[in-house]
Design an enzyme around this catalytic site. Structure first.
Site, mmCIF file in Angstrom:
data_model
loop_
_atom_site.group_PDB
_atom_site.id
_atom_site.type_symbol
_atom_site.label_atom_id
_atom_site.label_comp_id
_atom_site.label_asym_id
_atom_site.label_seq_id
_atom_site.Cartn_x
_atom_site.Cartn_y
_atom_site.Cartn_z
ATOM 1 N N TYR A 112 0.710 7.003 -11.810
ATOM 2 C CA TYR A 112 0.376 5.889 -10.899
ATOM 3 C C TYR A 112 1.065 4.614 -11.374
ATOM 4 C CZ TYR A 112 -2.545 2.100 -8.938
ATOM 5 O OH TYR A 112 -2.992 0.960 -8.321
ATOM 6 N N LYS A 151 4.053 2.470 -9.452
ATOM 7 C CA LYS A 151 3.838 1.070 -9.065
ATOM 8 C C LYS A 151 4.890 0.145 -9.684
ATOM 9 C CE LYS A 151 0.055 0.804 -6.398
ATOM 10 N NZ LYS A 151 -0.068 -0.006 -5.177
ATOM 11 N N ALA A 211 -1.610 0.130 1.148
ATOM 12 C CA ALA A 211 -1.858 1.575 1.113
ATOM 13 C C ALA A 211 -1.252 2.185 -0.140
ATOM 14 C CB ALA A 211 -1.256 2.242 2.349
HETATM 15 P P1 NDP Z 1 -8.264 2.143 -1.670
HETATM 16 O O1 NDP Z 1 -8.113 3.446 -2.351
HETATM 17 O O2 NDP Z 1 -9.649 1.671 -1.327
HETATM 18 O O3 NDP Z 1 -7.407 2.150 -0.309
HETATM 19 C C1 NDP Z 1 -6.161 2.776 -0.237
HETATM 20 C C2 NDP Z 1 -5.716 2.823 1.209
HETATM 21 O O4 NDP Z 1 -4.449 3.467 1.279
HETATM 22 C C3 NDP Z 1 -6.663 3.580 2.146
HETATM 23 O O5 NDP Z 1 -6.737 2.909 3.379
HETATM 24 C C4 NDP Z 1 -5.937 4.908 2.322
HETATM 25 O O6 NDP Z 1 -6.242 5.565 3.525
HETATM 26 C C5 NDP Z 1 -4.493 4.433 2.339
HETATM 27 N N1 NDP Z 1 -3.522 5.502 2.091
HETATM 28 C C6 NDP Z 1 -3.482 6.372 1.055
HETATM 29 N N2 NDP Z 1 -2.433 7.199 1.183
HETATM 30 C C7 NDP Z 1 -1.791 6.857 2.329
HETATM 31 C C8 NDP Z 1 -0.640 7.342 3.006
HETATM 32 N N3 NDP Z 1 0.080 8.371 2.540
HETATM 33 N N4 NDP Z 1 -0.264 6.725 4.163
HETATM 34 C C9 NDP Z 1 -0.970 5.694 4.664
HETATM 35 N N5 NDP Z 1 -2.083 5.201 4.071
HETATM 36 C C10 NDP Z 1 -2.484 5.776 2.915
HETATM 37 O O7 NDP Z 1 -7.522 1.051 -2.580
HETATM 38 P P2 NDP Z 1 -7.830 -0.508 -2.773
HETATM 39 O O8 NDP Z 1 -8.148 -1.112 -1.472
HETATM 40 O O9 NDP Z 1 -8.774 -0.676 -3.919
HETATM 41 O O10 NDP Z 1 -6.436 -1.035 -3.313
HETATM 42 C C11 NDP Z 1 -5.445 -1.562 -2.408
HETATM 43 C C12 NDP Z 1 -4.083 -1.545 -3.087
HETATM 44 O O11 NDP Z 1 -4.129 -2.338 -4.265
HETATM 45 C C13 NDP Z 1 -3.619 -0.174 -3.542
HETATM 46 O O12 NDP Z 1 -2.215 -0.135 -3.376
HETATM 47 C C14 NDP Z 1 -3.976 -0.132 -5.023
HETATM 48 O O13 NDP Z 1 -3.144 0.769 -5.711
HETATM 49 C C15 NDP Z 1 -3.726 -1.571 -5.400
HETATM 50 N N6 NDP Z 1 -4.494 -2.092 -6.513
HETATM 51 C C16 NDP Z 1 -5.862 -1.991 -6.506
HETATM 52 C C17 NDP Z 1 -6.601 -2.514 -7.544
HETATM 53 C C18 NDP Z 1 -8.085 -2.454 -7.541
HETATM 54 O O14 NDP Z 1 -8.681 -2.704 -8.603
HETATM 55 N N7 NDP Z 1 -8.739 -2.169 -6.427
HETATM 56 C C19 NDP Z 1 -5.937 -3.171 -8.708
HETATM 57 C C20 NDP Z 1 -4.491 -3.318 -8.543
HETATM 58 C C21 NDP Z 1 -3.816 -2.770 -7.489
HETATM 59 P P3 NDP Z 1 -7.548 6.533 3.693
HETATM 60 O O15 NDP Z 1 -8.682 5.619 4.073
HETATM 61 O O16 NDP Z 1 -7.127 7.474 4.760
HETATM 62 O O17 NDP Z 1 -7.763 7.189 2.356
#
Ligand code: NDP
Ligand code: GDP
Length: 340
Positions: free
Chosen positions: A149, A153, A81
């Site tokens: 961001y 991280k 998350a």
């Molecule tokens: P998404 O944006 O698709 O998913 C993020 C998730 O975090 C969602 O389920 C969201 O919930 C949840 N979330 C956000 N804020 C909160 C909060 N305050 N409390 C609880 N849950 C929360 O991201 P990805 O799946 O693409 O990425 C997963 C992780 O990997 C993230 O940490 C991202 O920063 C990291 N990352 C991603 C990359 C990529 O290219 N995809 C690359 C490197 C790192 P809701 O559905 O309610 O919005």
């Protein structure tokens, strides 16, 4: 039966990881934050929404994190998350610092107290390299984040290392380069491109408006990357690993891959903010540039070195960028969103 907890289970990676773990026979639990309408469309898209156990969970709430961990003892805890959109982090710098940075220590410290044997995965990111100090970037490349961001991280990354070294916890950090899929959030550039071009292929006259076309990213497929996360937690010793394809591509070339697949033959004219792409057949403008989408500080080039993951985890990316663009373009062309 092994048990896992996934924060961010409703996100792109959460959905793919849920499917992977269920297929491996895990009992899968996940955290969902309270919003007006529960959003489980990604879990539904992969057909797993009925098979996962959802719990109210918010990264900002210490006691909520404490109760979830106390009440759900699991073998593996994946912290996916986050406020995950770089562009939004300049508008939400304090919130981003809290949920992408501070929340990691909330979880780690609770695990240390309540469940010290649980294995922990932290979703670190190539955005920590920012203004890159080495090409390609590996686990030892110096970090130089370029956005709120990225800065948040970096804290999450170092506190994960620190809890591993201080308390002997099995805490690993995956430095993942950009990974995409048909389930990618619509504000990220790849999905914005494939959705807009799919609409154009269906007859829309609204052009695709983008910012910096020259930025380069190392794009892979999310389905591959969640396999890498899981492999990290199966190792005897916790460690940090880069997951990447080792290939970098401009935003412009990603547009070209998706457009070609959708039968749009583009000609690029002009430069800078005056650059645009027109459809050779119809002369219509398909892509325009607007400074509105430029960032206060840009990450110009990311390209990862996945050697350690290959050597130690036996992991490598199986989907290259052109196939990825085509997969996403096809999904958006076939999906209801493109026609509406
Ligand atoms: P998404 O944006 O698709 O998913 C993020 C998730 O975090 C969602 O389920 C969201 O919930 C949840 N979330 C956000 N804020 C909160 C909060 N305050 N409390 C609880 N849950 C929360 O991201 P990805 O799946 O693409 O990425 C997963 C992780 O990997 C993230 O940490 C991202 O920063 C990291 N990352 C991603 C990359 C990529 O290219 N995809 C690359 C490197 C790192 P809701 O559905 O309610 O919005
Ligand atoms: P990021 O690498 O996590 O920031 O992923 P994004 O998909 O949001 O952005 C990747 C790159 O695309 C960045 O260098 C952006 O500046 C660039 N970009 C160019 N135009 C756009 C746009 O319209 N939206 C987004 N999100 N990014 C854009």
């Amino acid at each position: 039966m092994k048990k896992a907890f996934i924060t961010g289970i409703t996100g792109q990676d959460g959905a793919y990881l849920s499917k992977l773990l269920l297929d491996k026979g895990y009992e899968v639990h996940g955290g969902v934050r309270r919003i007006s309408q529960p959003e489980t469309t990604r879990l539904e898209a992969l057909g797993v929404h009925q098979d996962v156990h959802l719990h109210e969970f918010d990264l900002a709430e210490m006691n909520n994190i404490f109760r979830v961990i106390r009440n759900n003892k699991v073998d593996e805890f994946y912290n996916l998350a986050a406020q995950s959109f770089v562009g939004a982090s300049w508008e939400l710098p304090i919130y981003t610092a809290d949920v992408d940075g501070m929340a990691v220590v909330r979880i780690l410290d609770t695990l240390r107290t309540m469940a010290p044997d649980t294995r922990f995965y932290q979703a670190s990111t190539s955005e920590m390299y920012g203004l890159v100090q080495e090409v390609p970037q590996s686990e030892t490349t110096r970090l130089y984040p370029r956005s709120p961001y990225g800065v948040a991280k970096v804290y999450g990354h170092y506190i994960t290392m620190n809890y591993r070294e201080s308390f002997g916890m099995h805490a690993s950090s995956g430095i993942l380069f950009n990974h995409e899929s048909p389930l990618r959030g619509k504000e990220f550039v790849t999905r914005k491109i494939t959705l807009a071009l799919a609409r154009i292929a269906h007859g829309s006259t609204d052009p695709l408006v983008l910012g910096n076309l020259d930025a380069k990213r190392d794009w892979g497929f999310a389905g591959d990357y969640v396999e890498g996360m899981w492999r990290m937690l199966q190792q005897d010793k916790a460690d940090d690993y880069v997951l990447a394809t080792g290939v970098t591509t401009t935003i412009r070339d990603f547009v070209i891959f998706a457009a070609e697949f959708l039968g749009l033959d583009l000609e690029w004219v002009g430069s800078g903010v005056n650059e645009r792409a027109v459809d050779k057949k119809t002369g219509k403008t398909i892509v325009e540039v607007s400074e509105k989408f430029n960032r206060p500080a840009e990450v110009d080039l990311l390209i990862g070195n996945p050697k350690k993951a290959k050597d130690s985890l036996g992991w490598s990316a199986t989907v290259q960028v052109k196939a990825l663009a085509e997969m996403m373009a096809k999904s958006d062309y076939d999906g209801a969103g493109a026609r509406g």
